[in-house]
Design an enzyme around this catalytic site. Structure first.
Site, mmCIF file in Angstrom:
data_model
loop_
_atom_site.group_PDB
_atom_site.id
_atom_site.type_symbol
_atom_site.label_atom_id
_atom_site.label_comp_id
_atom_site.label_asym_id
_atom_site.label_seq_id
_atom_site.Cartn_x
_atom_site.Cartn_y
_atom_site.Cartn_z
ATOM 1 C CD GLU A 181 52.031 35.540 40.521
ATOM 2 O OE1 GLU A 181 51.902 35.680 39.294
ATOM 3 O OE2 GLU A 181 52.725 34.649 41.016
ATOM 4 C CG HIS A 277 59.137 29.480 39.139
ATOM 5 N ND1 HIS A 277 58.471 28.942 38.077
ATOM 6 C CD2 HIS A 277 58.354 30.470 39.617
ATOM 7 C CE1 HIS A 277 57.318 29.582 37.915
ATOM 8 N NE2 HIS A 277 57.225 30.507 38.827
HETATM 9 ZN ZN LIG Z 1 56.201 34.368 38.742
#
Ligand SMILES: [Zn+2]
Length: 355
Positions: A181, A277
């Site tokens: 992150e 993703h």
């Molecule tokens: Zn990510």
């Protein structure tokens, strides 16, 4: 709303370049919220997280654009700022950053310690001062919402949910999740890779690369250690592990059954309409193959090649995978000559990308 997924409508803006700098893909939240084998409370947590995730991703594109060209706003010549780390308690609300935690204990201490290690990894391995390379202070908020099944970088700070305890535990428990992150922040200040299509998959993949190599460095693992290539191994709750899921993603084996969110492994398997993703599995595997061809520890050399490509400003914000691959070969040539470049080209060839 708990008994079917009929309440999920693809948002009208889903195709626009909003950013979901999250760790858990939206389709996983949606898929499992419709899983009848899970209890209603868990499914409600997943549904609520999905709805909130979709709301937040719409806010991110504004941050991405605002950050480009704004890198030097706090720079003062000759003055090196050491990033301050602060933690906040959302107390299960959604207002950010929440209440300042003066003396971090328990989970707050874990987040502070791991975030400090990411700062150290950035400095020692990458030669970088925090996400903006100017010592940006790092703010982390915990206990966001209730049973929130995600973690995210919102353009300014880190936010961690507690998980629902059926699929996911507290999101900060995997060091690679924290590294992942924070590295979305790095990308925001450097290439600004757009969160859609192949550039979005490259953005996601770069965060997985830094998160995984950070975790390997933290544990002193060589590239041959399979655990070092798992994303989210530390956030899988016992019931999910009982179903055979040992991680969210596996960079070495993106399509393996033990991945809660399996991914394609070769370019010909890419679905252009799939979530970022999902398609990130292809460049993820290319990096893992490259690092294993180089040998030793990925932090010594392999990660520096990817980092050079991500920061040397040759990378366009809407780059496709072939373009990124060619740039990594150029970085490898620069850092290690023809031998390193050959290993890099070979790794991309394994995922059917000619670099
Ligand atoms: Zn990510």
């Amino acid at each position: 709303m708990n008994s079917s997924n009929a309440g999920f409508r693809r948002p009208a803006d889903a195709a626009t370049p909003g950013c979901h700098c999250f760790i858990i893909p939206p389709h996983v939240l949606r898929q499992y919220s419709a899983d009848a084998s899970l209890d209603d409370a868990t499914r409600k947590s997943l549904r609520d997280t999905y709805v909130e995730t979709e709301r937040l991703r719409g806010l991110r594109e504004a941050h991405r654009v605002a950050a480009i060209g704004d890198v030097n706003r706090f720079a003062i010549d000759g003055l090196v700022h050491t990033p301050a780390l602060t933690e906040y308690d959302c107390q299960h609300r959604q207002a950010l950053p929440g209440k300042l935690v003066a003396r971090p204990t328990a989970g707050f201490k874990t987040v502070q310690d791991t975030t400090a290690k990411v700062v150290e990894f950035y400095a020692k391995v990458l030669g970088r001062n925090s996400v903006d390379n100017k010592g940006l202070d790092l703010v982390s908020s915990l206990h966001y919402s209730r049973n929130y099944d995600n973690a995210f970088w919102n353009g300014h700070q880190m936010v961690y949910g507690d998980g629902d305890n059926r699929l996911f535990l507290e999101m900060y428990l995997s060091p690679d999740v924290i590294g992942h992150e924070i590295s979305h922040g790095l990308t925001q200040y450097e290439s600004g890779l757009r969160y859609q299509g192949e550039s979005g998959a490259l953005n996601e993949s770069f965060s997985d690369v830094i998160g995984a190599v950070f975790n390997q460095w933290l544990n002193n693992w060589a590239v041959t250690e399979p655990r070092g290539w798992l994303v989210g191994a530390g956030i899988m709750a016992a019931p999910a592990q009982a179903k055979g899921f040992t991680c969210l993603r596996d960079m070495l084996a993106p399509s393996a059954k033990h991945c809660l969110s399996p991914q394609p492994e070769r370019y010909s398997q890419l679905d252009p309409s799939a979530d970022v993703h999902v398609n990130s599995g292809v460049p993820n595997k290319a990096f893992a193959m490259f690092a294993r061809a180089v040998g030793g520890q990925a932090a010594t050399q392999a990660v520096k090649v990817w980092y050079d490509t991500a920061t040397n400003r040759a990378l366009r914000s809407d780059a496709r995978m072939q373009e990124f691959a060619a740039l990594t070969v150029a970085s490898a040539t620069k850092l290690g000559g023809a031998s390193l470049a050959g290993k890099c080209r070979g790794a991309w060839a394994e995922v059917e990308i000619s670099a």
